[in-house]
Design an enzyme around this catalytic site. Structure first.
Site, PDB file in Angstrom:
ATOM      1  N   LYS A   1     -22.394 -34.036 -27.311  1.00 55.40           N
ATOM      2  CA  LYS A   1     -22.197 -34.998 -26.226  1.00 55.40           C
ATOM      3  C   LYS A   1     -23.556 -35.267 -25.583  1.00 55.40           C
ATOM      4  O   LYS A   1     -24.358 -34.333 -25.407  1.00 55.40           O
ATOM      5  CB  LYS A   1     -21.224 -34.445 -25.178  1.00 55.40           C
ATOM      6  CG  LYS A   1     -21.026 -35.384 -23.988  1.00 55.40           C
ATOM      7  CD  LYS A   1     -19.868 -34.969 -23.120  1.00 55.40           C
ATOM      8  CE  LYS A   1     -20.195 -33.928 -22.071  1.00 55.40           C
ATOM      9  NZ  LYS A   1     -21.277 -34.287 -21.142  1.00 55.40           N
TER      10      LYS A   1
ATOM     11  N   GLU B   1     -17.212 -40.244 -15.889  1.00 55.73           N
ATOM     12  CA  GLU B   1     -17.193 -39.284 -14.779  1.00 55.73           C
ATOM     13  C   GLU B   1     -17.391 -39.978 -13.434  1.00 55.73           C
ATOM     14  O   GLU B   1     -18.354 -40.741 -13.244  1.00 55.73           O
ATOM     15  CB  GLU B   1     -18.277 -38.209 -14.981  1.00 55.73           C
ATOM     16  CG  GLU B   1     -18.321 -37.206 -13.817  1.00 55.73           C
ATOM     17  CD  GLU B   1     -19.052 -35.912 -14.101  1.00 55.73           C
ATOM     18  OE1 GLU B   1     -19.483 -35.687 -15.247  1.00 55.73           O
ATOM     19  OE2 GLU B   1     -19.182 -35.113 -13.146  1.00 55.73           O
TER      20      GLU B   1
HETATM   21  O1  KIV Z   1     -20.962 -30.221 -18.529  1.00 50.21           O
HETATM   22  C1  KIV Z   1     -19.767 -30.511 -18.343  1.00 50.21           C
HETATM   23  O2  KIV Z   1     -18.922 -29.645 -18.072  1.00 50.21           O
HETATM   24  C2  KIV Z   1     -19.396 -31.915 -18.455  1.00 50.21           C
HETATM   25  C3  KIV Z   1     -18.014 -32.275 -17.997  1.00 50.21           C
HETATM   26  C4  KIV Z   1     -17.951 -32.305 -16.531  1.00 50.21           C
HETATM   27  C5  KIV Z   1     -17.568 -33.559 -18.612  1.00 50.21           C
HETATM   28  O3  KIV Z   1     -20.175 -32.707 -18.875  1.00 50.21           O
END
Ligand code: KIV
Length: 284
Positions: A116, A185
């Site tokens: 991600k 988010e």
């Molecule tokens: O780092 C994380 O936990 C996240 C979530 C809040 C989506 O990116």
């Protein structure tokens, strides 16, 4: 509960069948086992571990080594959920080739199924290169904690019509670059719903309302384990932090009052051996 490993195709299918996708963070072996025993679709090893596991003030301090260390532990505890490894700040921003190499480490060394990355149009070329290398990428727009300093704090994004339109353009650019899913988010529900309806790929919301294709929360937040930041979007589904402090306090009191350990927690000795031993030490 015995179930099959969740794949990228299962996640895409959830959007077509309008079945909300469930995602939760986990950062270590034991929590991964607990989460994976449920029916959860996705486990995210988020860089939020910097705050809840390592005590940093934010996520920007987190390193590649720290992320890989936690990802490996989670992978060892997971059999079924789809695993997302969060690329830390400065592991993909400065250089596209370096971004591809670092993304590869999440799959090759740490057992993740995808990575991600945070950001909009400005990282589309990087996303394209990582996807071209055969690594699935989940996007993350709206409140992006790695650039919280630039955003002026942990604040809701896309509140004006212009800012909301810009978020939609970011989402479309990331989809075009090859993201298979996207975290939204802390953005108004109307904006998240519109983005979710216009994208062919699933959106996973956190503080973005029920119109997203799925939801994600931080393990420590939803279990009541971390109270330093309590955003409006968090719902506590358990008060595990309180249960832990109560248990530790009871342990402390029972040790002090010699209630613990009791006989059932103690190893007995064979009677004859015991008598022989006590006789031997008495003579010394
Ligand atoms: O780092 C994380 O936990 C996240 C979530 C809040 C989506 O990116």
């Amino acid at each position: 509960m015995s179930r099959k490993k969740v794949t990228i195709l299962d996640i895409q299918k959830r959007k077509q069948t309008q079945t909300p996708i469930t995602m939760l963070t986990a950062y270590d072996f034991t929590s991964a086992i607990l989460v994976d025993q449920t029916d959860i679709d996705i486990i995210l090893v988020g860089d939020s571990l910097g705050m809840v596991m390592l005590g940093y003030p934010g996520t920007t301090q987190v390193t590649m080594d720290e992320m890989l260390h936690h990802c490996k532990a989670v992978a060892r505890g997971t059999s079924n959920a789809f695993l997302v490894g969060d690329m830390p700040f400065m592991s993909y921003q400065p250089d596209v080739a370096e971004a591809v190499r670092n993304a590869g480490r999440f799959l090759k060394e740490a057992g993740m199924d995808c990575v991600k990355v945070e950001g909009g149009r400005e990282i589309a070329d990087t996303v394209r290169a990582i996807v071209r290398a055969g690594i699935p990428v989940m996007g993350h727009i709206g409140l992006t904690p790695q650039t919280v300093s630039q955003l002026g704090g942990f604040r809701i994004q896309g509140k004006t019509a212009v800012a909301a339109q810009s978020l939609l353009e970011d989402a479309l650019a990331l989809q075009e670059a090859g993201c298979f899913a996207m975290v939204l988010e802390a953005i108004p529900a109307t904006v998240a719903t519109q983005i979710s309806q216009r994208l062919a790929i699933p959106t996973i919301g956190i503080g973005a309302g029920v119109g997203c294709d799925g939801q994600v929360l931080v393990y420590h937040d939803m279990l009541g384990l971390y109270d330093r930041l309590q955003p409006r979007f968090v719902k506590e589904f358990g008060q595990i932090g309180k249960a832990i402090t109560t248990a530790v306090q009871t342990y402390t009191e029972e040790v002090r009052s010699r209630q613990f350990p009791a006989e059932e927690h103690t190893y007995p000795m064979n009677e004859a051996e015991e008598a022989a031993f006590l006789a031997a030490v008495a003579g010394r």
